[in-house]
Design an enzyme around this catalytic site. Sequence first.
Site, PDB file in Angstrom:
ATOM      1  N   THR A   1     -30.064 -23.520  13.080  1.00 16.07           N
ATOM      2  CA  THR A   1     -30.756 -22.701  12.240  1.00 16.07           C
ATOM      3  C   THR A   1     -30.946 -21.231  12.983  1.00 16.07           C
ATOM      4  O   THR A   1     -30.740 -21.493  14.137  1.00 16.07           O
ATOM      5  CB  THR A   1     -32.077 -23.060  11.896  1.00 16.07           C
ATOM      6  OG1 THR A   1     -32.894 -22.025  11.272  1.00 16.07           O
ATOM      7  CG2 THR A   1     -32.913 -23.579  13.012  1.00 16.07           C
TER       8      THR A   1
ATOM      9  N   TYR B   1     -40.344 -26.089  13.654  1.00 12.86           N
ATOM     10  CA  TYR B   1     -38.942 -26.182  13.210  1.00 12.86           C
ATOM     11  C   TYR B   1     -37.816 -25.692  13.929  1.00 12.86           C
ATOM     12  O   TYR B   1     -36.881 -26.440  14.066  1.00 12.86           O
ATOM     13  CB  TYR B   1     -39.104 -25.578  11.843  1.00 12.86           C
ATOM     14  CG  TYR B   1     -37.787 -25.318  11.181  1.00 12.86           C
ATOM     15  CD1 TYR B   1     -36.872 -26.872  10.788  1.00 12.86           C
ATOM     16  CD2 TYR B   1     -36.959 -24.356  11.193  1.00 12.86           C
ATOM     17  CE1 TYR B   1     -35.748 -26.714  10.223  1.00 12.86           C
ATOM     18  CE2 TYR B   1     -35.815 -24.172  10.309  1.00 12.86           C
ATOM     19  CZ  TYR B   1     -35.154 -25.649  10.182  1.00 12.86           C
ATOM     20  OH  TYR B   1     -33.857 -25.504   9.634  1.00 12.86           O
TER      21      TYR B   1
ATOM     22  N   ASN C   1     -29.533 -17.047   6.560  1.00 11.08           N
ATOM     23  CA  ASN C   1     -30.255 -17.352   5.294  1.00 11.08           C
ATOM     24  C   ASN C   1     -29.093 -17.864   4.227  1.00 11.08           C
ATOM     25  O   ASN C   1     -28.467 -17.256   3.450  1.00 11.08           O
ATOM     26  CB  ASN C   1     -30.946 -16.140   4.681  1.00 11.08           C
ATOM     27  CG  ASN C   1     -32.100 -15.925   5.606  1.00 11.08           C
ATOM     28  OD1 ASN C   1     -31.866 -15.679   6.858  1.00 11.08           O
ATOM     29  ND2 ASN C   1     -33.407 -16.054   5.164  1.00 11.08           N
TER      30      ASN C   1
ATOM     31  N   ARG D   1     -32.564 -10.001   6.371  1.00 11.39           N
ATOM     32  CA  ARG D   1     -32.049 -11.074   6.558  1.00 11.39           C
ATOM     33  C   ARG D   1     -30.793 -10.921   6.212  1.00 11.39           C
ATOM     34  O   ARG D   1     -30.202 -10.271   5.442  1.00 11.39           O
ATOM     35  CB  ARG D   1     -32.788 -12.223   5.611  1.00 11.39           C
ATOM     36  CG  ARG D   1     -34.211 -12.532   6.139  1.00 11.39           C
ATOM     37  CD  ARG D   1     -34.401 -13.079   7.334  1.00 11.39           C
ATOM     38  NE  ARG D   1     -35.768 -13.808   7.683  1.00 11.39           N
ATOM     39  CZ  ARG D   1     -36.585 -12.865   8.540  1.00 11.39           C
ATOM     40  NH1 ARG D   1     -36.206 -11.367   8.698  1.00 11.39           N
ATOM     41  NH2 ARG D   1     -37.772 -13.022   8.585  1.00 11.39           N
TER      42      ARG D   1
HETATM   43  N1  UFG Z   1     -40.381 -13.539   1.547  1.00 11.28           N
HETATM   44  C1  UFG Z   1     -41.197 -12.656   0.740  1.00 11.28           C
HETATM   45  N2  UFG Z   1     -42.006 -13.401  -0.331  1.00 11.28           N
HETATM   46  C2  UFG Z   1     -41.561 -14.666  -0.586  1.00 11.28           C
HETATM   47  C3  UFG Z   1     -40.828 -15.328   0.119  1.00 11.28           C
HETATM   48  C4  UFG Z   1     -40.016 -14.595   0.997  1.00 11.28           C
HETATM   49  O1  UFG Z   1     -41.187 -11.540   0.825  1.00 11.28           O
HETATM   50  O2  UFG Z   1     -42.472 -15.121  -1.352  1.00 11.28           O
HETATM   51  C5  UFG Z   1     -39.467 -12.820   2.602  1.00 11.28           C
HETATM   52  C6  UFG Z   1     -39.869 -13.390   3.998  1.00 11.28           C
HETATM   53  O3  UFG Z   1     -41.154 -12.738   4.747  1.00 11.28           O
HETATM   54  C7  UFG Z   1     -38.659 -13.174   4.804  1.00 11.28           C
HETATM   55  C8  UFG Z   1     -37.451 -13.063   3.597  1.00 11.28           C
HETATM   56  O4  UFG Z   1     -38.145 -12.998   2.171  1.00 11.28           O
HETATM   57  O5  UFG Z   1     -38.666 -11.825   5.268  1.00 11.28           O
HETATM   58  C9  UFG Z   1     -36.661 -14.284   3.395  1.00 11.28           C
HETATM   59  O6  UFG Z   1     -37.572 -15.384   3.480  1.00 11.28           O
HETATM   60  P1  UFG Z   1     -37.163 -16.991   3.273  1.00 11.28           P
HETATM   61  O7  UFG Z   1     -38.194 -17.718   3.278  1.00 11.28           O
HETATM   62  O8  UFG Z   1     -36.268 -17.172   2.122  1.00 11.28           O
HETATM   63  O9  UFG Z   1     -36.084 -17.351   4.603  1.00 11.28           O
HETATM   64  P2  UFG Z   1     -36.587 -17.184   6.139  1.00 11.28           P
HETATM   65  O10 UFG Z   1     -35.666 -15.947   6.712  1.00 11.28           O
HETATM   66  O11 UFG Z   1     -37.890 -17.238   6.421  1.00 11.28           O
HETATM   67  O12 UFG Z   1     -36.167 -18.599   6.702  1.00 11.28           O
HETATM   68  C10 UFG Z   1     -34.851 -19.009   6.443  1.00 11.28           C
HETATM   69  C11 UFG Z   1     -34.652 -20.582   6.152  1.00 11.28           C
HETATM   70  C12 UFG Z   1     -35.085 -21.220   7.306  1.00 11.28           C
HETATM   71  C13 UFG Z   1     -34.602 -20.974   8.738  1.00 11.28           C
HETATM   72  C14 UFG Z   1     -34.410 -19.354   8.754  1.00 11.28           C
HETATM   73  C15 UFG Z   1     -33.732 -18.643   9.972  1.00 11.28           C
HETATM   74  O13 UFG Z   1     -35.515 -20.917   5.306  1.00 11.28           O
HETATM   75  O14 UFG Z   1     -35.247 -22.496   7.220  1.00 11.28           O
HETATM   76  O15 UFG Z   1     -34.135 -18.677   7.463  1.00 11.28           O
HETATM   77  O16 UFG Z   1     -33.643 -17.343   9.851  1.00 11.28           O
HETATM   78  F1  UFG Z   1     -34.863 -21.155   9.867  1.00 11.28           F
END
Ligand code: UFG
Length: 328
Positions: A119, A143, A172, A223
């Site tokens: 990840t 994690y 992502n 992202r």
């Molecule tokens: N976001 C929102 N609202 C929501 C959900 C997400 O604004 O309801 C934003 C988050 O703050 C973030 C972006 O959208 O800025 C992406 O969020 P995700 O939860 O889709 O993905 P993440 O980047 O947090 O995490 C993902 C995977 C993880 C991994 C990570 C590595 O879910 O398992 O990428 O960067 F570890």
Amino acid sequence: MVETFLVTGGAGYVGSHLVLSLVEQGARVTILDNLRTGHRAAVAPGADFVEADLADAATLEQVFTAQRFDAVFHFASLSQVGESMRDPMRYLADNVGNGIRLIEACVRHGVNRFVLSSTAALFNVADSRLIDETALIDPQSAYGDSKWMIERALHWAGRVHGLRHACLRYFNAAGADPDGRLGEDHRPESHLIPLVIDAALGRRPPLDVFGDDYPTRDGTCIRDYVHVTDLAQAHLLALRQLDHGSLVWNLGNGNGHSVREVITAVERISGLTVPFQIAPRRPGDAPALVAASDRAKAAGWQPVLDDLDAIVATALAWRKAHPEGYGN
Ligand code: UFG
């Protein structure tokens, strides 16, 4: 000769897309999945399915004794960043313990190729640099650290036992099988693209945008969304590259998109309006995470569905066709 693979977590999101690719290539696949977050309906026809937890040492031993695997793909893990910060010991015990048990089984049974689903949560980059494999490892969640510990266990298994391993650090993962056979269905869903789509379809309350005061072009987090089928292809390529030795690849498209840009893309593709509101920042979110995937590309990785609209279009098509996801 038909190749034989074990895929842990093969009923999960990225794992199920890989299994489909392997089966299509004529491989023989055994899936080991406890169905805690995976779905029986996501198992490709033609794959053997064992419902078991990796902590079940007796079943794991049986699976390795029943046939000889040419390689193991390891996806099964707890994978919620937020949850890992509420219960870090569970994440470390479960993910690291299971990873080590699986590595030990490989060593015991002479399996010498291992591909790990890792990840971008390994990184903590404050500026807008593209993140390559040499960037500082500094996980901000239990994690992320659990995946790093499995990477380290693989390092030692490689050094001491000759286990060749590929650590694939996805940014992502997003989108759905372009032929509509598989999609994304996490419960609860925490990933941005399915949440935005469901808000547009009126299946959820307005989306909470977690923070609009980040140091990014529009204040929301950036992202690197990479299509799940392109990730599956990277696994197939990594497997072949293991003939030349172990490897670590960062996998993304090298294009960052903000939360607002994702909302706009969903509106553009769907013709619907996405209701949303600005909410407080989510703890642990980095402002921008964008991959430099030069290593994988130099080895021949060519993402096909590499623009946000294509990714959103496949995700939207699957969700419209499967409003209840994989059902109950
Ligand atoms: N976001 C929102 N609202 C929501 C959900 C997400 O604004 O309801 C934003 C988050 O703050 C973030 C972006 O959208 O800025 C992406 O969020 P995700 O939860 O889709 O993905 P993440 O980047 O947090 O995490 C993902 C995977 C993880 C991994 C990570 C590595 O879910 O398992 O990428 O960067 F570890």
